[in-house]
Design a protein around this motif. Structure first.
Motif, PDB file in Angstrom:
ATOM      1  N   THR A   1       0.838  -1.195   0.000  1.00  0.00           N
ATOM      2  CA  THR A   1       0.000   0.000   0.000  1.00  0.00           C
ATOM      3  C   THR A   1       0.877   1.250   0.000  1.00  0.00           C
ATOM      4  O   THR A   1       2.092   1.175   0.174  1.00  0.00           O
ATOM      5  CB  THR A   1      -0.940   0.047   1.216  1.00  0.00           C
ATOM      6  OG1 THR A   1      -0.171   0.397   2.393  1.00  0.00           O
ATOM      7  CG2 THR A   1      -1.626  -1.288   1.437  1.00  0.00           C
ATOM      8  N   ASN A   2       0.214   2.386  -0.180  1.00  0.00           N
ATOM      9  CA  ASN A   2       0.931   3.661  -0.176  1.00  0.00           C
ATOM     10  C   ASN A   2       1.546   3.986   1.194  1.00  0.00           C
ATOM     11  O   ASN A   2       2.383   4.882   1.301  1.00  0.00           O
ATOM     12  CB  ASN A   2      -0.004   4.796  -0.614  1.00  0.00           C
ATOM     13  CG  ASN A   2      -1.218   4.931   0.296  1.00  0.00           C
ATOM     14  OD1 ASN A   2      -1.860   3.945   0.640  1.00  0.00           O
ATOM     15  ND2 ASN A   2      -1.552   6.147   0.684  1.00  0.00           N
TER      16      ASN A   2
ATOM     17  N   LEU B   1       4.758  -0.155 -13.893  1.00  0.00           N
ATOM     18  CA  LEU B   1       4.500  -0.506 -15.282  1.00  0.00           C
ATOM     19  C   LEU B   1       3.683   0.535 -16.036  1.00  0.00           C
ATOM     20  O   LEU B   1       3.617   0.493 -17.265  1.00  0.00           O
ATOM     21  CB  LEU B   1       3.801  -1.872 -15.353  1.00  0.00           C
ATOM     22  CG  LEU B   1       4.604  -3.052 -14.793  1.00  0.00           C
ATOM     23  CD1 LEU B   1       3.852  -4.358 -15.010  1.00  0.00           C
ATOM     24  CD2 LEU B   1       5.990  -3.125 -15.413  1.00  0.00           C
ATOM     25  N   ASP B   2       3.024   1.457 -15.317  1.00  0.00           N
ATOM     26  CA  ASP B   2       2.190   2.444 -15.989  1.00  0.00           C
ATOM     27  C   ASP B   2       2.768   3.857 -15.931  1.00  0.00           C
ATOM     28  O   ASP B   2       2.089   4.820 -16.264  1.00  0.00           O
ATOM     29  CB  ASP B   2       0.784   2.445 -15.370  1.00  0.00           C
ATOM     30  CG  ASP B   2       0.111   1.091 -15.501  1.00  0.00           C
ATOM     31  OD1 ASP B   2       0.200   0.505 -16.592  1.00  0.00           O
ATOM     32  OD2 ASP B   2      -0.491   0.620 -14.528  1.00  0.00           O
ATOM     33  N   SER B   3       4.009   3.972 -15.509  1.00  0.00           N
ATOM     34  CA  SER B   3       4.651   5.287 -15.462  1.00  0.00           C
ATOM     35  C   SER B   3       6.145   5.093 -15.647  1.00  0.00           C
ATOM     36  O   SER B   3       6.622   3.981 -15.872  1.00  0.00           O
ATOM     37  CB  SER B   3       4.364   5.994 -14.129  1.00  0.00           C
ATOM     38  OG  SER B   3       5.079   5.377 -13.071  1.00  0.00           O
ATOM     39  N   GLU B   4       6.894   6.187 -15.552  1.00  0.00           N
ATOM     40  CA  GLU B   4       8.341   6.107 -15.706  1.00  0.00           C
ATOM     41  C   GLU B   4       9.055   5.933 -14.370  1.00  0.00           C
ATOM     42  O   GLU B   4      10.283   5.974 -14.300  1.00  0.00           O
ATOM     43  CB  GLU B   4       8.850   7.382 -16.400  1.00  0.00           C
ATOM     44  CG  GLU B   4       8.313   7.546 -17.817  1.00  0.00           C
ATOM     45  CD  GLU B   4       8.825   8.790 -18.497  1.00  0.00           C
ATOM     46  OE1 GLU B   4       9.546   9.574 -17.830  1.00  0.00           O
ATOM     47  OE2 GLU B   4       8.510   8.989 -19.678  1.00  0.00           O
ATOM     48  N   SER B   5       8.286   5.717 -13.314  1.00  0.00           N
ATOM     49  CA  SER B   5       8.870   5.570 -11.985  1.00  0.00           C
ATOM     50  C   SER B   5       9.653   4.263 -11.882  1.00  0.00           C
ATOM     51  O   SER B   5       9.142   3.188 -12.213  1.00  0.00           O
ATOM     52  CB  SER B   5       7.756   5.599 -10.923  1.00  0.00           C
ATOM     53  OG  SER B   5       8.276   5.299  -9.652  1.00  0.00           O
ATOM     54  N   LYS B   6      10.899   4.362 -11.445  1.00  0.00           N
ATOM     55  CA  LYS B   6      11.722   3.159 -11.256  1.00  0.00           C
ATOM     56  C   LYS B   6      12.799   3.432 -10.224  1.00  0.00           C
ATOM     57  O   LYS B   6      13.254   4.575 -10.049  1.00  0.00           O
ATOM     58  CB  LYS B   6      12.337   2.687 -12.570  1.00  0.00           C
ATOM     59  CG  LYS B   6      13.305   3.644 -13.213  1.00  0.00           C
ATOM     60  CD  LYS B   6      13.945   3.037 -14.455  1.00  0.00           C
ATOM     61  CE  LYS B   6      12.925   2.750 -15.545  1.00  0.00           C
ATOM     62  NZ  LYS B   6      13.572   2.252 -16.777  1.00  0.00           N
TER      63      LYS B   6
ATOM     64  N   GLY C   1      -1.021   1.015  -8.690  1.00  0.00           N
ATOM     65  CA  GLY C   1      -0.720   0.338  -9.946  1.00  0.00           C
ATOM     66  C   GLY C   1       0.082  -0.934  -9.748  1.00  0.00           C
ATOM     67  O   GLY C   1       0.166  -1.487  -8.655  1.00  0.00           O
ATOM     68  N   THR C   2       0.703  -1.384 -10.833  1.00  0.00           N
ATOM     69  CA  THR C   2       1.451  -2.636 -10.844  1.00  0.00           C
ATOM     70  C   THR C   2       2.933  -2.367 -11.009  1.00  0.00           C
ATOM     71  O   THR C   2       3.347  -1.587 -11.871  1.00  0.00           O
ATOM     72  CB  THR C   2       0.964  -3.544 -11.992  1.00  0.00           C
ATOM     73  OG1 THR C   2      -0.439  -3.777 -11.855  1.00  0.00           O
ATOM     74  CG2 THR C   2       1.691  -4.872 -11.980  1.00  0.00           C
TER      75      THR C   2
ATOM     76  N   LEU D   1       1.639  -5.682  -6.546  1.00  0.00           N
ATOM     77  CA  LEU D   1       0.436  -4.873  -6.739  1.00  0.00           C
ATOM     78  C   LEU D   1       0.348  -3.814  -5.655  1.00  0.00           C
ATOM     79  O   LEU D   1       0.371  -4.131  -4.469  1.00  0.00           O
ATOM     80  CB  LEU D   1      -0.813  -5.765  -6.705  1.00  0.00           C
ATOM     81  CG  LEU D   1      -0.781  -6.987  -7.634  1.00  0.00           C
ATOM     82  CD1 LEU D   1      -2.006  -7.865  -7.392  1.00  0.00           C
ATOM     83  CD2 LEU D   1      -0.711  -6.563  -9.086  1.00  0.00           C
ATOM     84  N   SER D   2       0.239  -2.569  -6.054  1.00  0.00           N
ATOM     85  CA  SER D   2       0.189  -1.472  -5.095  1.00  0.00           C
ATOM     86  C   SER D   2      -1.226  -0.904  -5.009  1.00  0.00           C
ATOM     87  O   SER D   2      -1.847  -0.590  -6.028  1.00  0.00           O
ATOM     88  CB  SER D   2       1.165  -0.364  -5.506  1.00  0.00           C
ATOM     89  OG  SER D   2       1.077   0.733  -4.614  1.00  0.00           O
ATOM     90  N   LYS D   3      -1.726  -0.789  -3.780  1.00  0.00           N
ATOM     91  CA  LYS D   3      -3.060  -0.254  -3.526  1.00  0.00           C
ATOM     92  C   LYS D   3      -2.960   0.997  -2.663  1.00  0.00           C
ATOM     93  O   LYS D   3      -1.955   1.239  -2.001  1.00  0.00           O
ATOM     94  CB  LYS D   3      -3.936  -1.293  -2.801  1.00  0.00           C
ATOM     95  CG  LYS D   3      -4.038  -2.644  -3.499  1.00  0.00           C
ATOM     96  CD  LYS D   3      -4.816  -2.554  -4.786  1.00  0.00           C
ATOM     97  CE  LYS D   3      -5.001  -3.930  -5.413  1.00  0.00           C
ATOM     98  NZ  LYS D   3      -5.726  -3.851  -6.697  1.00  0.00           N
ATOM     99  N   ILE D   4      -4.020   1.782  -2.675  1.00  0.00           N
ATOM    100  CA  ILE D   4      -4.121   2.935  -1.799  1.00  0.00           C
ATOM    101  C   ILE D   4      -4.998   2.549  -0.619  1.00  0.00           C
ATOM    102  O   ILE D   4      -6.118   2.058  -0.808  1.00  0.00           O
ATOM    103  CB  ILE D   4      -4.723   4.155  -2.526  1.00  0.00           C
ATOM    104  CG1 ILE D   4      -3.877   4.500  -3.756  1.00  0.00           C
ATOM    105  CG2 ILE D   4      -4.819   5.349  -1.585  1.00  0.00           C
ATOM    106  CD1 ILE D   4      -2.457   4.866  -3.463  1.00  0.00           C
ATOM    107  N   THR D   5      -4.507   2.743   0.586  1.00  0.00           N
ATOM    108  CA  THR D   5      -5.262   2.380   1.781  1.00  0.00           C
ATOM    109  C   THR D   5      -6.636   3.045   1.767  1.00  0.00           C
ATOM    110  O   THR D   5      -6.741   4.259   1.587  1.00  0.00           O
ATOM    111  CB  THR D   5      -4.492   2.810   3.045  1.00  0.00           C
ATOM    112  OG1 THR D   5      -3.213   2.172   3.052  1.00  0.00           O
ATOM    113  CG2 THR D   5      -5.255   2.418   4.297  1.00  0.00           C
ATOM    114  N   GLY D   6      -7.672   2.227   1.952  1.00  0.00           N
ATOM    115  CA  GLY D   6      -9.033   2.745   1.985  1.00  0.00           C
ATOM    116  C   GLY D   6      -9.754   2.692   0.662  1.00  0.00           C
ATOM    117  O   GLY D   6     -10.971   2.836   0.613  1.00  0.00           O
TER     118      GLY D   6
END
Length: 426
Positions: A187-188, A216-221, A249-250, A273-278
């Motif tokens: 989670t975040n 996978l959906d952005s340039e973040s690495k 996202g993933t 898999l990353s989720k946002i709490t809530g």
């Protein structure tokens, strides 16, 4: 001929149904009933086989507990069926029983409490279809998921196992006990990603480890490197990436090990898999979730949220909008948001047409806005008529007629009267 006409008329007028009711649906309906993970390891005593560990994580809320005395008990059967990927021929099946008990009723309805189990299977290298089945002993309900798994041979000089994500590491008299993160969800609020893997080397050597964590959906690495010494044989590695800032996202975690002396390398990967709490689990893209607010947010609210220049700013505005909808500001769970996105998920599953996602169709718009209708009357085969449906909402004293003008399931709202639109119904 008369018989054929009689059957045709019966079909035309007998088809009526009740669309799924919000009152009968738990938000967890659109979350997995149980989680699974697969990790491959090299076997020490059989070089022709690969060990595949199959992990199960079953939330207490998804199984039936029965009270006996001062405690609550649950039982369920787990089955793993292996098929040949190409032919769907059954290779073998394993079944076992799991038992759980607790004295705390709140735990029996919690998704945060879960039972963990795993089994190991020696396999030949190849492609498999694996079906995992859970059968609740008390309710007799059965749930299953099918996965395609490729089992690969390990290189004899240098190889690395699969990655097991780690939720916690506990110590007892026997040593370290791994609590795996079978769901692969972070989670975040998480800032550290912990994991376990094994390196197999035919010789002692210095090895360079490279970790690459990509969204996978952005340039973040994020990329980190470190050097370790490996021994001949199997080397157990616990490691982690810290000071992380997970977004929705993933992610893909790639681990590469390189033998510096022999200039050979091996790598393995894991999806996270990353989720946002809530947020409901159905939300996997915050920008799409914002788009889907069109039926509950005003144009001004929607524009304000979209105008956020960064991901963090849009997320903050998105959460602030939904916080205002909470029946009780002190609640950690937002039932209004959960119900809204449950409707979106239901619309996507049931009302998509002509390449449009279900939430964008006329049926999806009505369902999301007003919830499930009181009654649905379907007319797919009426003579001299296009297929149509009538949705009745008794509490609103409204009916909506949808007509399939093309005959391909693209039902459009007939004569929409927006002047009498009562707005979103909670």
């Amino acid at each position: 001929m008369k018989r054929f006409v009689f059957l045709f008329i019966c079909l035309a007028y007998a088809i009526s149904a009740q669309v799924e009711s919000s009152e009968d649906v738990n938000i967890s309906k659109f979350e997995p009933v149980f989680y699974t993970d697969f990790v491959q390891y090299k076997t020490a005593d059989d070089t022709t086989k690969i060990r595949l560990d199959v992990f199960f994580q079953v939330p207490y809320a998804n199984i039936q507990f029965v009270k006996r005395g001062d405690a609550f008990y649950a039982e369920y059967n787990l089955s793993v069926v292996f098929y040949e990927a190409k032919t769907d021929k059954v290779i073998f099946e394993r079944i076992w029983k799991e038992r759980i008990s607790t004295t705390d009723f709140d735990e029996t309805i919690s998704r945060k409490n879960f039972n963990m189990s795993y089994k190991s299977f020696p396999l030949e290298a190849g492609n498999y279809k694996i079906k995992c089945i859970l059968e609740d002993t008390d309710s007799r309900k059965t749930h299953s998921y099918t996965y395609n798994v490729s089992v690969k041979k390990f290189n004899s000089d240098l190889a690395v196992s699969g990655i097991l994500l780690v939720k916690d590491i506990m110590k007892n008299e026997k040593g370290d006990v791994i609590v795996p993160n079978v769901s692969r969800i972070v989670t975040n609020k998480d800032t550290t990603l912990r994991f376990y893997y094994e390196i197999y080397s035919s010789d002692a050597a210095d090895a360079e480890i490279t970790y690459l964590l990509e969204h996978l959906d952005s340039e973040s690495k994020i990329e980190e490197k470190r050097t370790i010494s490996v021994n001949d044989g199997a080397n157990i590695v616990y490691d982690s990436l810290s000071t992380l800032n997970f977004i929705l996202g993933t992610y893909k975690l790639t681990m590469t090990v390189t033998d510096v002396n022999r200039n050979i390398s091996a790598k393995t990967q894991k999806i996270v898999l990353s989720k946002i709490t809530g947020l409901p689990n159905s939300i996997t893209d915050i920008d799409k979730a914002i788009e889907q607010m069109i039926y509950i947010a005003s144009p001004a609210d929607l524009a304000y949220i979209k105008e956020g220049k960064t991901y963090e700013e849009r997320l903050t505005r998105f959460l602030a909008f939904w916080d205002k909808k909470k029946p009780n500001p002190k609640m950690t769970v937002n039932p209004i948001m959960n119900e809204y996105y449950r409707r979106v998920e239901y619309a996507n599953k049931n009302f998509k047409a002509f390449g449009n996602e279900g939430w964008r169709t006329d049926m999806g718009m009505i369902y999301i806005t007003f919830g499930p209708p009181s009654y649905v009357e379907r007319h797919p085969f009426d003579p001299n008529s296009k297929p149509y449906e009538i949705w009745d909402y008794y509490e609103l004293n409204r009916s909506f007629v949808f007509v399939d003008q093309t005959g391909f399931g693209d039902y459009r709202l007939l004569n929409p009267d927006y002047s009498r639109w009562p707005g979103y119904r909670y």
